[in-house]
Structure formats: structure tokens, C-alpha cells
Design an enzyme around this catalytic site. Sequence first.
Site, PDB file in Angstrom:
ATOM      1  CB  ALA A   1     -31.048 -16.554  18.645  1.00 18.32           C
TER       2      ALA A   1
ATOM      3  CD  GLU B   1     -24.390 -12.973  16.849  1.00 23.66           C
ATOM      4  OE1 GLU B   1     -25.554 -13.416  16.950  1.00 23.66           O
ATOM      5  OE2 GLU B   1     -23.763 -12.515  17.816  1.00 23.66           O
TER       6      GLU B   1
ATOM      7  CD  GLU C   1     -28.299  -9.567  17.222  1.00 21.29           C
ATOM      8  OE1 GLU C   1     -28.123  -8.580  16.476  1.00 21.29           O
ATOM      9  OE2 GLU C   1     -27.813 -10.677  16.996  1.00 21.29           O
TER      10      GLU C   1
ATOM     11  N   GLY D   1     -28.281 -14.035  15.044  1.00 18.10           N
ATOM     12  CA  GLY D   1     -27.467 -15.246  15.181  1.00 18.10           C
ATOM     13  C   GLY D   1     -27.131 -15.891  13.838  1.00 18.10           C
TER      14      GLY D   1
HETATM   15  N1  CO8 Z   1     -37.140 -16.392  15.931  1.00 20.67           N
HETATM   16  C1  CO8 Z   1     -38.330 -17.016  15.982  1.00 20.67           C
HETATM   17  N2  CO8 Z   1     -39.199 -17.040  14.933  1.00 20.67           N
HETATM   18  C2  CO8 Z   1     -38.833 -16.422  13.805  1.00 20.67           C
HETATM   19  C3  CO8 Z   1     -37.598 -15.751  13.691  1.00 20.67           C
HETATM   20  C4  CO8 Z   1     -36.725 -15.744  14.827  1.00 20.67           C
HETATM   21  N3  CO8 Z   1     -35.519 -15.167  14.791  1.00 20.67           N
HETATM   22  N4  CO8 Z   1     -37.515 -15.206  12.458  1.00 20.67           N
HETATM   23  C5  CO8 Z   1     -38.657 -15.539  11.827  1.00 20.67           C
HETATM   24  N5  CO8 Z   1     -39.451 -16.273  12.630  1.00 20.67           N
HETATM   25  C6  CO8 Z   1     -40.770 -16.815  12.341  1.00 20.67           C
HETATM   26  C7  CO8 Z   1     -41.847 -15.749  12.355  1.00 20.67           C
HETATM   27  O1  CO8 Z   1     -42.286 -15.492  13.667  1.00 20.67           O
HETATM   28  C8  CO8 Z   1     -42.914 -16.379  11.486  1.00 20.67           C
HETATM   29  O2  CO8 Z   1     -43.617 -17.310  12.265  1.00 20.67           O
HETATM   30  P1  CO8 Z   1     -45.237 -17.418  12.115  1.00 20.67           P
HETATM   31  O3  CO8 Z   1     -45.450 -17.881  10.692  1.00 20.67           O
HETATM   32  O4  CO8 Z   1     -45.613 -18.443  13.130  1.00 20.67           O
HETATM   33  O5  CO8 Z   1     -45.779 -16.049  12.348  1.00 20.67           O
HETATM   34  C9  CO8 Z   1     -42.114 -17.173  10.475  1.00 20.67           C
HETATM   35  O6  CO8 Z   1     -40.798 -17.315  11.000  1.00 20.67           O
HETATM   36  C10 CO8 Z   1     -41.985 -16.456   9.134  1.00 20.67           C
HETATM   37  O7  CO8 Z   1     -41.489 -15.159   9.395  1.00 20.67           O
HETATM   38  P2  CO8 Z   1     -42.215 -13.817   8.848  1.00 20.67           P
HETATM   39  O8  CO8 Z   1     -43.661 -14.040   8.671  1.00 20.67           O
HETATM   40  O9  CO8 Z   1     -41.801 -12.689   9.755  1.00 20.67           O
HETATM   41  O10 CO8 Z   1     -41.522 -13.706   7.424  1.00 20.67           O
HETATM   42  P3  CO8 Z   1     -41.235 -12.364   6.602  1.00 20.67           P
HETATM   43  O11 CO8 Z   1     -40.786 -12.794   5.259  1.00 20.67           O
HETATM   44  O12 CO8 Z   1     -42.388 -11.428   6.703  1.00 20.67           O
HETATM   45  O13 CO8 Z   1     -39.995 -11.665   7.372  1.00 20.67           O
HETATM   46  C11 CO8 Z   1     -37.865 -11.641   8.465  1.00 20.67           C
HETATM   47  C12 CO8 Z   1     -38.752 -12.309   7.396  1.00 20.67           C
HETATM   48  C13 CO8 Z   1     -37.526 -10.204   8.019  1.00 20.67           C
HETATM   49  C14 CO8 Z   1     -36.602 -12.471   8.551  1.00 20.67           C
HETATM   50  C15 CO8 Z   1     -38.605 -11.583   9.816  1.00 20.67           C
HETATM   51  O14 CO8 Z   1     -39.097 -12.904  10.109  1.00 20.67           O
HETATM   52  C16 CO8 Z   1     -37.767 -11.161  10.967  1.00 20.67           C
HETATM   53  O15 CO8 Z   1     -37.514  -9.993  11.118  1.00 20.67           O
HETATM   54  N6  CO8 Z   1     -37.304 -12.127  11.788  1.00 20.67           N
HETATM   55  C17 CO8 Z   1     -36.542 -11.843  12.983  1.00 20.67           C
HETATM   56  C18 CO8 Z   1     -35.124 -11.494  12.621  1.00 20.67           C
HETATM   57  C19 CO8 Z   1     -34.359 -11.136  13.867  1.00 20.67           C
HETATM   58  O16 CO8 Z   1     -34.664 -10.174  14.550  1.00 20.67           O
HETATM   59  N7  CO8 Z   1     -33.306 -11.925  14.140  1.00 20.67           N
HETATM   60  C20 CO8 Z   1     -32.455 -11.696  15.272  1.00 20.67           C
HETATM   61  C21 CO8 Z   1     -32.943 -12.460  16.469  1.00 20.67           C
HETATM   62  S1  CO8 Z   1     -32.010 -12.075  17.894  1.00 20.67           S
HETATM   63  C22 CO8 Z   1     -30.595 -12.954  17.714  1.00 20.67           C
HETATM   64  O17 CO8 Z   1     -30.380 -13.638  16.743  1.00 20.67           O
HETATM   65  C23 CO8 Z   1     -29.627 -12.833  18.823  1.00 20.67           C
HETATM   66  C24 CO8 Z   1     -28.489 -13.856  18.717  1.00 20.67           C
HETATM   67  C25 CO8 Z   1     -27.732 -13.934  20.007  1.00 20.67           C
HETATM   68  C26 CO8 Z   1     -28.581 -14.528  21.112  1.00 20.67           C
HETATM   69  C27 CO8 Z   1     -27.917 -14.546  22.449  1.00 20.67           C
HETATM   70  C28 CO8 Z   1     -28.858 -15.058  23.559  1.00 20.67           C
HETATM   71  C29 CO8 Z   1     -28.536 -14.575  24.869  1.00 20.67           C
END
Ligand code: CO8
Length: 258
Positions: free
Chosen positions: A64, A112, A132, A109
Site C-alpha cells: 500500500a 495480500e 508492515e 498489500g
Molecule cells: N509506498 C509508497 N512508495 C513506495 C512504496 C510504497 N509501498 N514502495 C516503493 N515506493 C517508492 C519509493 O519511495 C521510491 O520513490 P522515490 O523514487 O520517490 O524515492 C520508489 O518507489 C522506488 O523505490 P526504491 O527507491 O525504494 O526502490 P528499491 O529498489 O531501492 O527498493 C523496495 C524496492 C525494497 C520494494 C522498497 O521500495 C521498499 O521497501 N518499499 C516499501 C515496501 C513496503 O514496506 N511495503 C509495505 C507497505 S505497508 C502495506 O502494504 C500495508 C497494507 C495494508 C494497509 C492497510 C491500511 C490501513
Amino acid sequence: MEYNFLKINISEVTCTVAISAPKSLNALNSTILKELGDFLDHIDPAIRVLIITGDGEKSFVAGADISEMQNLTEPEGVAFGQLGAQVFRKIETLPIPVIAAVNGFALGGGCELALACDIRIASNRAKFGQPEVGLGIIPGFSGTYRLAKIVGMGYAKEMIYTGRAIKADEALRIGLVNAVYEPEQLMDEARALAARIVKNAPIAVRYAKECINEEYDLAADEAIAFENKMFGKCFATKDQKAGMTAFLTKTEAHFTNE
Ligand code: CO8
């Protein structure tokens, strides 16, 4: 509704939808979730299999959208969770099989989303995880419910408590995905899997999905009775006659979805 974050491709009776938000590795914000929900509500009834994938080479769905969640209040958190959970439930209960073709990151997400699909196949570059708790939340799009159903309580708890991402080979070993392919083969394999499903009687496939879903949470006697009712309903279809006649006359069945 116009879709800005979905790329839709229809080939005969198989539809492929790719989540496309390149700037955030296809992270799900509320607009994407609403688009996906609307798309599922209006899917052409002629479509027999849906394939869900992520646009680009790197990510299925990286979770998400964290920037959208950062400042949510408790009621807003509930509402955002409900939005995702309702869309994913639509996938789970869609009257056709849904294949997740996981081409890269399937985190939070994104994992999921894959869990809500009927069948998961992955590229060997895919990574799955529920990170998460490292963000101070728990899986909120029904991951605490579905992950344990698919991989068992032990692996689900380990993945969710540690937030550790697992590679495709481990996902295969624990039953999170059914098969792993080279990245360039993934979509061909997804379409081949869809084609094998499409060859069968559509109503029977639909009833089979309904039975497997409905019976999972029922007690044995209720589950068996439900299957029995649905089994009987098959005999009211033309396709049952067509399928069995084709077998007995050693010809190919032509199903008409009746
Ligand atoms: N949300 C927003 N932006 C994201 C997300 C995300 N989940 N994942 C990646 N991005 C963005 C980064 O911020 C980055 O943006 P920018 O270029 O502006 O800095 C761009 O995508 C590229 O990402 P990275 O530079 O980080 O790319 P890497 O190759 O270095 O890393 C990863 C890739 C490992 C996937 C890394 O981006 C990462 O860890 N992302 C987050 C993953 C994460 O934690 N996902 C879980 C989110 S929480 C969730 O899903 C909960 C679901 C239920 C919600 C219920 C609500 C109540």
C-alpha cells in the site's frame, strides 16, 4: 470510469490487468484501489480467466502507498483498510479464476493482493513479504487472515512477525506460489495456465471456485452438503451433457456456458 493506473489487455476470453504506478513500484493508493474495484465490478461476463500482474520489470505491487498512509487517523486507517479488503474480497469471490503473475516485489498489500487470487505463479525475481510491523502497522488488506490459510500458521506468523522478505524459491517451497519461471516466460506461462482452464466447462469451473471458497470455513457436514448441492446443479447444465457425451463418443466437447 477512466483508468489511469490499470493497463488492460483482452485476448479472446482471458483478460490481463497490470497495475501501473511506475513512480512508486506500483504501490496501491486509494485511487488505484478504486480503479481496481470498478474494473472488477464491470468485467465483461464473457471473460473466463483474469490474470493480475504488475507493470514493468521490477515490481508486482510494492505494498500500500506509504505516503498516503503516513498521516492517517484511526478511523481513516479503518477506512483505507476496508477499501483494500473489499477490493481484494471481490477478487476472491469473482466468479472466474484469477491468476496472480507475480513479476517482482509483492510486499505488504502486494503480497495480500496475490493472496486474494486463486492461483499464484511467480518470476524467479519475485520477492514476497509482509513488512508492515516494521512500519508500525499490521497487514491490513486481509493478510493476517489469508496468509495462514495458504502457507499455514507457522510460516505466516514468521513472515508477519519478522517482516522478512522471501525469494521465489522459498515461496514455492512453502506453497505461497505454485510455480516459478524465468521472468521472460512468466506471462506466457500465465496465459498457458489460463488456456488450460478455459478449455473446461465454464459453469463447472465457476461452481468449483465457489465450493472451494465457501467450504473452507464450514464444518465438514455443511461443506459436504454444499458440494453435493452444487454437484447436483451441474446436471442442470447443457455443458454437463456436452462434456459427458463428448467423452463417450470420443469427440471433443464444445461448451456453450449453459
Ligand atoms: N509506498 C509508497 N512508495 C513506495 C512504496 C510504497 N509501498 N514502495 C516503493 N515506493 C517508492 C519509493 O519511495 C521510491 O520513490 P522515490 O523514487 O520517490 O524515492 C520508489 O518507489 C522506488 O523505490 P526504491 O527507491 O525504494 O526502490 P528499491 O529498489 O531501492 O527498493 C523496495 C524496492 C525494497 C520494494 C522498497 O521500495 C521498499 O521497501 N518499499 C516499501 C515496501 C513496503 O514496506 N511495503 C509495505 C507497505 S505497508 C502495506 O502494504 C500495508 C497494507 C495494508 C494497509 C492497510 C491500511 C490501513
